[in-house]
Design a protein around this motif. Sequence first.
Motif, PDB file in Angstrom:
ATOM      1  N   ALA A  29      38.145  -2.790  10.930  1.00 62.22           N
ATOM      2  CA  ALA A  29      38.629  -1.534  11.521  1.00 62.22           C
ATOM      3  C   ALA A  29      38.982  -0.624  10.358  1.00 62.22           C
ATOM      4  O   ALA A  29      39.857  -0.951   9.552  1.00 62.22           O
ATOM      5  N   PHE A  30      38.255   0.491  10.250  1.00 64.68           N
ATOM      6  CA  PHE A  30      38.416   1.383   9.106  1.00 64.68           C
ATOM      7  C   PHE A  30      39.370   2.526   9.447  1.00 64.68           C
ATOM      8  O   PHE A  30      39.129   3.277  10.405  1.00 64.68           O
ATOM      9  N   ASN A  31      40.431   2.679   8.648  1.00 68.45           N
ATOM     10  CA  ASN A  31      41.353   3.802   8.861  1.00 68.45           C
ATOM     11  C   ASN A  31      40.716   5.115   8.420  1.00 68.45           C
ATOM     12  O   ASN A  31      39.974   5.166   7.446  1.00 68.45           O
ATOM     13  N   ILE A  32      41.084   6.184   9.157  1.00 69.63           N
ATOM     14  CA  ILE A  32      40.508   7.513   8.899  1.00 69.63           C
ATOM     15  C   ILE A  32      41.627   8.492   8.514  1.00 69.63           C
ATOM     16  O   ILE A  32      42.213   9.132   9.385  1.00 69.63           O
ATOM     17  N   PRO A  33      41.953   8.604   7.215  1.00 71.50           N
ATOM     18  CA  PRO A  33      42.984   9.569   6.816  1.00 71.50           C
ATOM     19  C   PRO A  33      42.441  10.981   6.586  1.00 71.50           C
ATOM     20  O   PRO A  33      43.223  11.920   6.442  1.00 71.50           O
ATOM     21  N   TYR A  34      41.124  11.136   6.529  1.00 70.18           N
ATOM     22  CA  TYR A  34      40.484  12.461   6.341  1.00 70.18           C
ATOM     23  C   TYR A  34      39.345  12.571   7.354  1.00 70.18           C
ATOM     24  O   TYR A  34      38.503  11.661   7.440  1.00 70.18           O
ATOM     25  N   LEU A  35      39.312  13.676   8.092  1.00 66.49           N
ATOM     26  CA  LEU A  35      38.312  13.797   9.163  1.00 66.49           C
ATOM     27  C   LEU A  35      36.864  13.641   8.690  1.00 66.49           C
ATOM     28  O   LEU A  35      36.052  13.040   9.406  1.00 66.49           O
ATOM     29  N   PRO A  36      36.496  14.161   7.507  1.00 65.28           N
ATOM     30  CA  PRO A  36      35.079  14.002   7.102  1.00 65.28           C
ATOM     31  C   PRO A  36      34.668  12.559   6.810  1.00 65.28           C
ATOM     32  O   PRO A  36      33.497  12.299   6.501  1.00 65.28           O
ATOM     33  N   MET A  37      35.600  11.618   6.916  1.00 64.24           N
ATOM     34  CA  MET A  37      35.228  10.204   6.714  1.00 64.24           C
ATOM     35  C   MET A  37      34.542   9.615   7.944  1.00 64.24           C
ATOM     36  O   MET A  37      33.840   8.603   7.848  1.00 64.24           O
ATOM     37  N   VAL A  38      34.725  10.247   9.101  1.00 64.26           N
ATOM     38  CA  VAL A  38      34.206   9.666  10.349  1.00 64.26           C
ATOM     39  C   VAL A  38      32.677   9.520  10.298  1.00 64.26           C
ATOM     40  O   VAL A  38      32.124   8.444  10.579  1.00 64.26           O
ATOM     41  N   GLU A  39      32.003  10.601   9.939  1.00 64.38           N
ATOM     42  CA  GLU A  39      30.531  10.606   9.993  1.00 64.38           C
ATOM     43  C   GLU A  39      29.913   9.537   9.069  1.00 64.38           C
ATOM     44  O   GLU A  39      29.100   8.727   9.527  1.00 64.38           O
ATOM     45  N   PRO A  40      30.289   9.495   7.764  1.00 66.48           N
ATOM     46  CA  PRO A  40      29.650   8.485   6.908  1.00 66.48           C
ATOM     47  C   PRO A  40      29.998   7.048   7.278  1.00 66.48           C
ATOM     48  O   PRO A  40      29.167   6.158   7.089  1.00 66.48           O
ATOM     49  N   VAL A  41      31.199   6.816   7.815  1.00 71.99           N
ATOM     50  CA  VAL A  41      31.526   5.430   8.208  1.00 71.99           C
ATOM     51  C   VAL A  41      30.608   5.012   9.360  1.00 71.99           C
ATOM     52  O   VAL A  41      30.026   3.917   9.346  1.00 71.99           O
ATOM     53  N   ILE A  42      30.422   5.899  10.333  1.00 72.48           N
ATOM     54  CA  ILE A  42      29.541   5.536  11.462  1.00 72.48           C
ATOM     55  C   ILE A  42      28.094   5.382  10.976  1.00 72.48           C
ATOM     56  O   ILE A  42      27.388   4.452  11.389  1.00 72.48           O
ATOM     57  N   GLN A  43      27.664   6.253  10.066  1.00 77.68           N
ATOM     58  CA  GLN A  43      26.287   6.115   9.550  1.00 77.68           C
ATOM     59  C   GLN A  43      26.092   4.790   8.816  1.00 77.68           C
ATOM     60  O   GLN A  43      25.040   4.154   8.934  1.00 77.68           O
ATOM     61  N   ALA A  44      27.107   4.372   8.071  1.00 76.57           N
ATOM     62  CA  ALA A  44      26.990   3.081   7.357  1.00 76.57           C
ATOM     63  C   ALA A  44      26.835   1.942   8.358  1.00 76.57           C
ATOM     64  O   ALA A  44      26.085   0.988   8.121  1.00 76.57           O
ATOM     65  N   LEU A  45      27.531   2.042   9.488  1.00 77.11           N
ATOM     66  CA  LEU A  45      27.416   0.998  10.525  1.00 77.11           C
ATOM     67  C   LEU A  45      26.021   1.008  11.131  1.00 77.11           C
ATOM     68  O   LEU A  45      25.415  -0.044  11.362  1.00 77.11           O
ATOM     69  N   GLU A  46      25.497   2.208  11.365  1.00 75.21           N
ATOM     70  CA  GLU A  46      24.140   2.292  11.937  1.00 75.21           C
ATOM     71  C   GLU A  46      23.107   1.745  10.951  1.00 75.21           C
ATOM     72  O   GLU A  46      22.225   0.979  11.323  1.00 75.21           O
ATOM     73  N   ASP A  47      23.233   2.125   9.693  1.00 73.83           N
ATOM     74  CA  ASP A  47      22.273   1.680   8.665  1.00 73.83           C
ATOM     75  C   ASP A  47      22.241   0.161   8.558  1.00 73.83           C
ATOM     76  O   ASP A  47      21.196  -0.430   8.307  1.00 73.83           O
ATOM     77  N   THR A  48      23.417  -0.463   8.675  1.00 76.38           N
ATOM     78  CA  THR A  48      23.496  -1.908   8.448  1.00 76.38           C
ATOM     79  C   THR A  48      23.457  -2.707   9.752  1.00 76.38           C
ATOM     80  O   THR A  48      23.494  -3.936   9.712  1.00 76.38           O
ATOM     81  N   GLU A  49      23.437  -2.020  10.888  1.00 78.16           N
ATOM     82  CA  GLU A  49      23.518  -2.666  12.215  1.00 78.16           C
ATOM     83  C   GLU A  49      24.755  -3.554  12.304  1.00 78.16           C
ATOM     84  O   GLU A  49      24.697  -4.690  12.779  1.00 78.16           O
ATOM     85  N   CYS A  50      25.879  -3.033  11.783  1.00 76.48           N
ATOM     86  CA  CYS A  50      27.141  -3.777  11.859  1.00 76.48           C
ATOM     87  C   CYS A  50      28.068  -3.110  12.867  1.00 76.48           C
ATOM     88  O   CYS A  50      28.052  -1.892  13.017  1.00 76.48           O
ATOM     89  N   PHE A  51      28.909  -3.910  13.513  1.00 80.89           N
ATOM     90  CA  PHE A  51      29.868  -3.366  14.474  1.00 80.89           C
ATOM     91  C   PHE A  51      31.258  -3.315  13.830  1.00 80.89           C
ATOM     92  O   PHE A  51      31.709  -4.293  13.237  1.00 80.89           O
ATOM     93  N   ALA A  52      31.932  -2.165  13.948  1.00 83.42           N
ATOM     94  CA  ALA A  52      33.312  -2.039  13.446  1.00 83.42           C
ATOM     95  C   ALA A  52      34.044  -0.997  14.269  1.00 83.42           C
ATOM     96  O   ALA A  52      33.419  -0.184  14.958  1.00 83.42           O
ATOM     97  N   LEU A  53      35.377  -1.028  14.183  1.00 85.29           N
ATOM     98  CA  LEU A  53      36.180   0.005  14.835  1.00 85.29           C
ATOM     99  C   LEU A  53      36.518   1.090  13.825  1.00 85.29           C
ATOM    100  O   LEU A  53      36.595   0.825  12.623  1.00 85.29           O
ATOM    101  N   LEU A  54      36.721   2.310  14.324  1.00 85.31           N
ATOM    102  CA  LEU A  54      37.379   3.341  13.532  1.00 85.31           C
ATOM    103  C   LEU A  54      38.792   3.407  14.082  1.00 85.31           C
ATOM    104  O   LEU A  54      38.995   3.231  15.297  1.00 85.31           O
ATOM    105  N   GLU A  55      39.777   3.615  13.210  1.00 83.90           N
ATOM    106  CA  GLU A  55      41.154   3.617  13.692  1.00 83.90           C
ATOM    107  C   GLU A  55      41.969   4.662  12.961  1.00 83.90           C
ATOM    108  O   GLU A  55      41.639   5.061  11.840  1.00 83.90           O
ATOM    109  N   VAL A  56      43.028   5.115  13.641  1.00 79.69           N
ATOM    110  CA  VAL A  56      43.912   6.092  13.018  1.00 79.69           C
ATOM    111  C   VAL A  56      45.347   5.742  13.370  1.00 79.69           C
ATOM    112  O   VAL A  56      45.651   5.373  14.505  1.00 79.69           O
ATOM    113  N   ALA A  57      46.210   5.816  12.344  1.00 80.61           N
ATOM    114  CA  ALA A  57      47.624   5.488  12.516  1.00 80.61           C
ATOM    115  C   ALA A  57      48.463   6.719  12.161  1.00 80.61           C
ATOM    116  O   ALA A  57      47.953   7.661  11.555  1.00 80.61           O
ATOM    117  N   ARG A  58      49.753   6.687  12.522  1.00 85.33           N
ATOM    118  CA  ARG A  58      50.641   7.822  12.201  1.00 85.33           C
ATOM    119  C   ARG A  58      50.593   8.220  10.728  1.00 85.33           C
ATOM    120  O   ARG A  58      50.504   9.400  10.423  1.00 85.33           O
TER     121      ARG A  58
END
Length: 316
Positions: A29-58
């Motif tokens: 589960a990858f934390n997202i402290p900066y909004l532009p991190m969302v797109e490349p994290v999802i692309q990395a999952l698609e490229d590798t066919e890996c499943f992961a969560l995106l997550e955000v905390a206070r």
Amino acid sequence: MNTWKDTLKNTPLSQIMKTAYVKHIIIPAFNIPYLPMVEPVIQALEDTECFALLEVARPDINRFEAKSFAAVKAEFDRFKDLAVTRMHQDHVPVIDEDGKAVDWKALISEALNLNYDSVMIDGSRLPIAENIAVTREVVNMAHPRGVQVEAELGAVLGHESGPLPPYDEIFASGKGFTSPDDAERFVRETGVDWLSVAIGNIHGAISGSAKDQKKVEARLNIDHLRKLADRTGIPLVLHGGSGVRKEYVLQAIHNGITKINVGTEIRQAYEKALRETNNVRETQGILKAKVRNILNEYYEMSHSARTLGESIEKEL
Ligand code: 13P
């Protein structure tokens, strides 16, 4: 046609986690402290066919630039691919890292209304009976909406602003480790879906100059983990995933850890790349390569989404 993708897209997170738990497939589960991190994290999952969560905390919102639970969810909805990812609300503390009471009910409700797939209530700074009561309340809020609940028992240190005892001392003493007796009772009395445990893991720092420092290389007490896994029978979660020695992570996956939270490692990589390039697009490219590397080289989890999808197809 890619049937595993269609299967996974239409499978609720509860089932994906169950299959991952049974088959010892890790879900980062990858934390997202900066909004532009969302797109490349999802692309990395698609490229590798890996499943992961995106997550955000206070802290991602208050101390960094995630802006709000709504902002991260909106960015997630722009780029999401449900064959490889879902959205999790990380750490809603009842008492936060500065010792302040938090309006946890409002924050959990916010995530439920935003259609997060899972939420985390963190009552770990409370006595166990109160932690149980709060967690049960969140389970009652979330389950009717099909949302999974994570809770925490034991002390995963690191987010507090004061100095920590030396790491070797924490590890050797086992102080703050989750008690197997408590864990069994906690799961039975709360109906929680996943449990975050303390077995030597610590969070990377988030305050002051410490947030830029290299994180300590944590170790894990695998015998203790095995006892917790035997007594709980649900997916266990490892917080403070950054910088844990690889040999421990791989053993943990085979002994009950199903979800592993990764924050500091990708945040620091993003911040460094942005400082060096001063260009968000280039930084996103660097982050994507970093996440691909974590998935392939560190967790050795190649094609985990494909494996999950194919396993679930067989179960249907
Ligand atoms: P790290 O920042 O140490 O990877 O921990 C992340 C985490 O556990 C968020 O809940």
